[in-house]
Design an enzyme around this catalytic site. Structure first.
Site, PDB file in Angstrom:
ATOM      1  N   LYS A  83     -22.895 -10.649   8.722  1.00 48.71           N
ATOM      2  CA  LYS A  83     -24.077  -9.873   8.338  1.00 48.71           C
ATOM      3  C   LYS A  83     -24.144  -8.621   9.209  1.00 48.71           C
ATOM      4  O   LYS A  83     -24.101  -8.702  10.441  1.00 48.71           O
ATOM      5  CB  LYS A  83     -25.325 -10.741   8.536  1.00 48.71           C
TER       6      LYS A  83
HETATM    7  C1  E4P Z   1     -32.561 -12.242   4.978  1.00 50.90           C
HETATM    8  O1  E4P Z   1     -31.378 -12.344   5.134  1.00 50.90           O
HETATM    9  C2  E4P Z   1     -33.527 -12.204   6.079  1.00 50.90           C
HETATM   10  O2  E4P Z   1     -33.153 -13.177   7.018  1.00 50.90           O
HETATM   11  C3  E4P Z   1     -34.927 -12.564   5.662  1.00 50.90           C
HETATM   12  O3  E4P Z   1     -35.022 -12.797   4.275  1.00 50.90           O
HETATM   13  C4  E4P Z   1     -35.977 -11.691   6.225  1.00 50.90           C
HETATM   14  O4  E4P Z   1     -37.229 -12.149   5.777  1.00 50.90           O
HETATM   15  P1  E4P Z   1     -38.601 -11.757   6.482  1.00 50.90           P
HETATM   16  O5  E4P Z   1     -38.984 -10.379   6.050  1.00 50.90           O
HETATM   17  O6  E4P Z   1     -39.569 -12.782   5.976  1.00 50.90           O
HETATM   18  O7  E4P Z   1     -38.375 -11.847   7.969  1.00 50.90           O
END
Ligand code: E4P
Length: 214
Positions: A83
């Site tokens: 990522k």
């Molecule tokens: C995605 O890969 C992220 O980890 C996640 O969906 C972020 O979500 P949030 O805005 O609730 O922190």
């Protein structure tokens, strides 16, 4: 549509694994920090529970540092997806990893042009953050729709991974506009099963069955 669970909590992942509908897992540095464990430990354990793409995020902010970290992370398991943040350096790292055949998930996407850059760099997944856009007065789902159109216009194979999902309506709408994947917290995924008419209907069926056996 693929369903990923968005958490670093192994107990939640173990529970979700029993449902039979989880295709993969996403994590981020904040989710890993909540576990109080190292990313390596958490990701390796997740890989032993779910046989699917598991996203692990780099911390470095420069391309060389990201590539070095990615090399290390990739050794943890074949299912690990690297990522990367949607920055100039992150996109360059994405291109480098894509050229090597390494799977990538470009995260923190908030605009169609950012998604276009990720696709051009060969990203496996693009993660537009719906909930955070909604929180800031924008229309998160419109972004998913626009990315779908752009990717279809040019035949990009990058999968749209709708992220930052806060409730069941986000899941429904992401499916309607053609997201390839949703990633959602354990609690949100559980709400997808619920409908009062299902509960009432089942209660009535069981009651009628019990009465017929008397
Ligand atoms: C995605 O890969 C992220 O980890 C996640 O969906 C972020 O979500 P949030 O805005 O609730 O922190």
């Amino acid at each position: 549509m693929k369903f990923f669970i968005d958490t670093g909590m192994v107990e939640e992942i173990k529970d979700a694994a029993t449902w039979g509908i989880i295709d993969g897992v996403t994590t981020n540095p904040s989710l890993i920090a909540k576990t109080g464990r190292t990313q390596a430990d958490v990701i390796k354990e997740i890989c032993s529970i779910i046989d699917g793409p598991i996203s692990a995020e780099v911390i470095a902010t420069d391309t060389a540092g990201m590539l070095k970290e990615a090399e290390e992370i990739a050794k943890w398991h074949d299912n690990v997806v690297i990522k990367l943040p949607l920055t100039v350096d992150g996109i360059a790292a994405c291109k480098g990893l894509s050229d090597l055949g390494v799977k990538t998930n470009v995260t923190l996407c908030f605009s169609p042009n950012q998604a276009l850059l990720a696709a051009k760099a060969g990203a496996t997944y693009i993660s537009p953050f719906i909930g955070r856009l909604d929180d800031n007065g924008h229309d998160g789902m419109a972004l998913i729709e626009e990315i779908r159109t752009i990717y279809d216009n040019y035949g990009y194979q990058t999968q749209i991974l709708a992220a930052s999902i806060r409730h069941a309506t986000h899941v429904r709408d992401a499916a309607l506009v053609g997201a390839d994947v949703i990633t959602a917290p354990h609690g949100v995924l559980k709400t997808l099963y619920k409908h009062p008419l299902t509960d009432n209907g089942l209660e009535a069926f069981l009651k009628d069955h019990a009465n017929s056996q008397k």
